[in-house]
Write a protein that holds these residues in place. Structure first.
Motif, PDB file in Angstrom:
ATOM      1  N   TRP A   1       0.832  -1.211   0.000  1.00 36.40           N
ATOM      2  CA  TRP A   1       0.000   0.000   0.000  1.00 36.40           C
ATOM      3  C   TRP A   1       0.861   1.253   0.000  1.00 36.40           C
ATOM      4  CZ3 TRP A   1      -0.758   4.258   3.074  1.00 36.40           C
ATOM      5  CH2 TRP A   1      -1.941   4.978   2.868  1.00 36.40           C
ATOM      6  N   ILE A   2       1.923   1.256   0.831  1.00 38.91           N
ATOM      7  CA  ILE A   2       2.821   2.413   0.886  1.00 38.91           C
ATOM      8  C   ILE A   2       3.534   2.600  -0.452  1.00 38.91           C
ATOM      9  CG2 ILE A   2       4.888   3.336   1.985  1.00 38.91           C
ATOM     10  CD1 ILE A   2       4.005   1.945   4.565  1.00 38.91           C
ATOM     11  N   ALA A   3       4.006   1.492  -1.031  1.00 39.55           N
ATOM     12  CA  ALA A   3       4.719   1.594  -2.307  1.00 39.55           C
ATOM     13  C   ALA A   3       3.794   2.100  -3.417  1.00 39.55           C
ATOM     14  CB  ALA A   3       5.301   0.232  -2.686  1.00 39.55           C
ATOM     15  N   LYS A   4       2.561   1.583  -3.444  1.00 40.76           N
ATOM     16  CA  LYS A   4       1.631   1.999  -4.495  1.00 40.76           C
ATOM     17  C   LYS A   4       1.310   3.474  -4.390  1.00 40.76           C
ATOM     18  CE  LYS A   4      -2.614   0.766  -4.062  1.00 40.76           C
ATOM     19  NZ  LYS A   4      -3.845  -0.055  -3.997  1.00 40.76           N
ATOM     20  N   HIS A   5       1.011   3.955  -3.205  1.00 42.10           N
ATOM     21  CA  HIS A   5       0.676   5.366  -3.045  1.00 42.10           C
ATOM     22  C   HIS A   5       1.894   6.269  -3.187  1.00 42.10           C
ATOM     23  CE1 HIS A   5      -3.004   3.561  -1.465  1.00 42.10           C
ATOM     24  NE2 HIS A   5      -3.585   4.749  -1.589  1.00 42.10           N
ATOM     25  N   SER A   6       3.062   5.768  -2.848  1.00 42.68           N
ATOM     26  CA  SER A   6       4.264   6.572  -3.057  1.00 42.68           C
ATOM     27  C   SER A   6       4.512   6.794  -4.538  1.00 42.68           C
ATOM     28  CB  SER A   6       5.472   5.879  -2.415  1.00 42.68           C
ATOM     29  OG  SER A   6       5.274   5.714  -1.030  1.00 42.68           O
ATOM     30  N   ILE A   7       4.340   5.752  -5.334  1.00 47.96           N
ATOM     31  CA  ILE A   7       4.503   5.897  -6.777  1.00 47.96           C
ATOM     32  C   ILE A   7       3.462   6.859  -7.330  1.00 47.96           C
ATOM     33  CG2 ILE A   7       4.376   4.665  -8.971  1.00 47.96           C
ATOM     34  CD1 ILE A   7       5.502   2.221  -7.547  1.00 47.96           C
ATOM     35  N   GLY A   8       2.228   6.768  -6.817  1.00 48.69           N
ATOM     36  CA  GLY A   8       1.185   7.687  -7.277  1.00 48.69           C
ATOM     37  C   GLY A   8       1.500   9.138  -6.931  1.00 48.69           C
ATOM     38  N   ILE A   9       2.026   9.351  -5.731  1.00 49.67           N
ATOM     39  CA  ILE A   9       2.378  10.715  -5.325  1.00 49.67           C
ATOM     40  C   ILE A   9       3.512  11.256  -6.188  1.00 49.67           C
ATOM     41  CG2 ILE A   9       3.355  12.078  -3.449  1.00 49.67           C
ATOM     42  CD1 ILE A   9       1.831  10.260  -1.506  1.00 49.67           C
ATOM     43  N   VAL A  10       4.520  10.414  -6.445  1.00 52.60           N
ATOM     44  CA  VAL A  10       5.642  10.853  -7.289  1.00 52.60           C
ATOM     45  C   VAL A  10       5.167  11.195  -8.691  1.00 52.60           C
ATOM     46  CG1 VAL A  10       7.796  10.109  -8.356  1.00 52.60           C
ATOM     47  CG2 VAL A  10       7.359   9.602  -5.959  1.00 52.60           C
ATOM     48  N   LEU A  11       4.304  10.358  -9.264  1.00 53.03           N
ATOM     49  CA  LEU A  11       3.784  10.637 -10.599  1.00 53.03           C
ATOM     50  C   LEU A  11       2.930  11.895 -10.611  1.00 53.03           C
ATOM     51  CD1 LEU A  11       2.823   7.032 -11.787  1.00 53.03           C
ATOM     52  CD2 LEU A  11       4.787   8.400 -12.504  1.00 53.03           C
ATOM     53  N   ALA A  12       2.131  12.094  -9.572  1.00 53.49           N
ATOM     54  CA  ALA A  12       1.309  13.312  -9.492  1.00 53.49           C
ATOM     55  C   ALA A  12       2.178  14.562  -9.442  1.00 53.49           C
ATOM     56  CB  ALA A  12       0.395  13.243  -8.269  1.00 53.49           C
ATOM     57  N   ILE A  13       3.268  14.497  -8.665  1.00 49.55           N
ATOM     58  CA  ILE A  13       4.177  15.647  -8.596  1.00 49.55           C
ATOM     59  C   ILE A  13       4.819  15.906  -9.952  1.00 49.55           C
ATOM     60  CG2 ILE A  13       6.323  16.464  -7.563  1.00 49.55           C
ATOM     61  CD1 ILE A  13       5.545  15.020  -5.005  1.00 49.55           C
ATOM     62  N   MET A  14       5.189  14.834 -10.652  1.00 47.06           N
ATOM     63  CA  MET A  14       5.807  14.995 -11.970  1.00 47.06           C
ATOM     64  C   MET A  14       4.877  15.689 -12.952  1.00 47.06           C
ATOM     65  SD  MET A  14       7.732  11.316 -12.411  1.00 47.06           S
ATOM     66  CE  MET A  14       7.981  11.652 -14.163  1.00 47.06           C
ATOM     67  N   PHE A  15       3.589  15.362 -12.907  1.00 48.16           N
ATOM     68  CA  PHE A  15       2.639  15.940 -13.848  1.00 48.16           C
ATOM     69  C   PHE A  15       2.172  17.336 -13.421  1.00 48.16           C
ATOM     70  CE2 PHE A  15       2.095  11.418 -14.982  1.00 48.16           C
ATOM     71  CZ  PHE A  15       2.262  11.515 -16.354  1.00 48.16           C
ATOM     72  N   VAL A  16       2.098  17.567 -12.119  1.00 45.56           N
ATOM     73  CA  VAL A  16       1.566  18.845 -11.637  1.00 45.56           C
ATOM     74  C   VAL A  16       2.628  19.938 -11.648  1.00 45.56           C
ATOM     75  CG1 VAL A  16       0.607  20.001  -9.597  1.00 45.56           C
ATOM     76  CG2 VAL A  16      -0.257  17.760 -10.288  1.00 45.56           C
ATOM     77  N   THR A  17       3.897  19.576 -11.471  1.00 47.10           N
ATOM     78  CA  THR A  17       4.965  20.579 -11.382  1.00 47.10           C
ATOM     79  C   THR A  17       5.035  21.499 -12.597  1.00 47.10           C
ATOM     80  OG1 THR A  17       6.266  19.161  -9.922  1.00 47.10           O
ATOM     81  CG2 THR A  17       7.442  20.901 -11.099  1.00 47.10           C
ATOM     82  N   PRO A  18       4.990  20.999 -13.850  1.00 45.23           N
ATOM     83  CA  PRO A  18       5.028  21.930 -14.987  1.00 45.23           C
ATOM     84  C   PRO A  18       3.841  22.896 -15.014  1.00 45.23           C
ATOM     85  CG  PRO A  18       5.518  19.704 -15.707  1.00 45.23           C
ATOM     86  CD  PRO A  18       5.020  19.599 -14.311  1.00 45.23           C
ATOM     87  N   VAL A  19       2.666  22.421 -14.594  1.00 39.80           N
ATOM     88  CA  VAL A  19       1.493  23.297 -14.593  1.00 39.80           C
ATOM     89  C   VAL A  19       1.643  24.386 -13.533  1.00 39.80           C
ATOM     90  CG1 VAL A  19      -1.013  23.365 -14.326  1.00 39.80           C
ATOM     91  CG2 VAL A  19       0.062  21.405 -15.431  1.00 39.80           C
ATOM     92  N   VAL A  20       2.139  24.004 -12.355  1.00 36.23           N
ATOM     93  CA  VAL A  20       2.350  24.994 -11.302  1.00 36.23           C
ATOM     94  C   VAL A  20       3.390  26.021 -11.728  1.00 36.23           C
ATOM     95  CG1 VAL A  20       3.151  25.317  -8.936  1.00 36.23           C
ATOM     96  CG2 VAL A  20       1.654  23.393  -9.484  1.00 36.23           C
ATOM     97  N   TYR A  21       4.468  25.563 -12.348  1.00 34.63           N
ATOM     98  CA  TYR A  21       5.492  26.494 -12.822  1.00 34.63           C
ATOM     99  C   TYR A  21       4.931  27.426 -13.893  1.00 34.63           C
ATOM    100  CZ  TYR A  21       9.725  28.208 -15.067  1.00 34.63           C
ATOM    101  OH  TYR A  21      10.694  29.017 -15.608  1.00 34.63           O
ATOM    102  N   LEU A  22       4.062  26.908 -14.744  1.00 33.57           N
ATOM    103  CA  LEU A  22       3.438  27.752 -15.763  1.00 33.57           C
ATOM    104  C   LEU A  22       2.578  28.834 -15.117  1.00 33.57           C
ATOM    105  CD1 LEU A  22       3.318  27.756 -18.919  1.00 33.57           C
ATOM    106  CD2 LEU A  22       1.116  26.613 -18.696  1.00 33.57           C
TER     107      LEU A  22
END
Length: 294
Positions: free
Chosen positions: A28-49
């Protein structure tokens, strides 16, 4: 006689059960950690924009990732520097018209390929798959000459009229979805006296709403983000430019005003984000229910 309660020993959990529980917790921790990392990867460019659109022109594209001073008036300057409402209106006309016409022509074609038996059906489906693989640049010159002969270049008509003949990807996606609908429903409708068109409208369409919604969203997003088509057919007439073409020309005129360019980009992205937010359930359902029966 009074009963004496003896202290009971705690029941120890078996070792295999504890091991399974620990493995499930780690998974459960590994699955949600991967999800959080992927969410940060996708959200970071939008936030920077977003942050970049609120900076000054001198601070944009520097090593400062946080605005020293906030400038929400950049979004007002965008409308003063370029006819953004006209570009938005042209984009809406193009995206909505092409999407509606594409679905109106692709649904019957997909229904015929999925539920009607006729000679050459598989060959026709193979041709549609080959059309999906055909680069659009191959037919650019003959299509442009054809539209120029009818004096339609410089307008949105060369982008909208081809939607009357369907889209290969939409036909493929809808055909795969319609294959998942049991044929017994269609047979029952035919026994009740329904023709093919009535069966399609009364039986198939209500059951195929998720697939149609997914195909419609794909087509709408493609038209909204299309740059090659508007550049080819409307570049000579600025009144017919879409958002993608307008943003490109805006960046050419304002070479260093990246804060205004990103502000215009955010405004162009906002409708797509809103549409996908409200339609994501139908979109995901249409994709997950699409089978690959052949």
């Amino acid at each position: 006689m009074t009963a004496v309660l003896l202290p009971t020993e705690p029941v120890l959990e078996p070792a295999p059960a504890r091991r399974i529980r620990r493995q499930n917790r780690l998974a459960w921790i590994a699955k949600h950690s991967i999800g959080i990392v992927l969410a940060i990867m996708f959200v970071t460019p939008v936030v920077y924009l977003l942050l970049l659109s609120l900076m000054t022109s001198n601070q944009a594209l520097t090593s400062d990732y946080w605005p020293n001073t906030w400038h929400p008036e950049n979004y007002v300057k965008v409308f003063q520097a370029t006819p953004l409402p006209r570009y938005l209106l042209n984009t809406v006309i193009y995206a909505v018209s092409a999407t509606v016409l594409t679905l109106a022509s692709s649904v019957p074609a997909a229904y015929a390929l999925a539920k009607l038996k006729f000679r050459g059906r598989n060959v026709l489906f193979l041709v549609i798959i080959c059309v999906m693989m055909l680069p659009p640049q191959v037919v650019t010159v003959p299509l442009y000459l054809m539209w120029a002969r009818y004096h339609l270049t410089g307008s949105l008509w060369p982008l909208i009229i081809p939607a009357l003949f369907g889209d290969a990807f939409c036909i493929f996606l809808l055909r795969q979805f319609l294959l998942t609908i049991p044929s017994e429903y269609l047979d029952a409708a035919r026994v009740d006296g329904c023709g093919e068109w009535r069966t399609l409208l009364r039986v198939v369409l209500p059951m195929a709403k998720p697939g149609i919604a997914a195909a419609g969203l794909f087509q709408f997003f493609f038209c909204w983000n299309d740059y090659y088509g508007p550049l080819l057919y409307t570049s000579e007439n600025e009144k017919a430019w879409t958002l993608t073409l307008g943003l490109a020309s805006f960046r050419t005129v304002h070479h260093v005003d990246w804060n205004l360019v990103t502000a215009a980009t955010v405004l162009a992205m906002a409708p797509l984000i809103i549409i996908f937010f409200f339609a994501q359930r139908a979109f995901v359902q249409g994709i997950t229910l699409t089978g690959f029966k052949g």
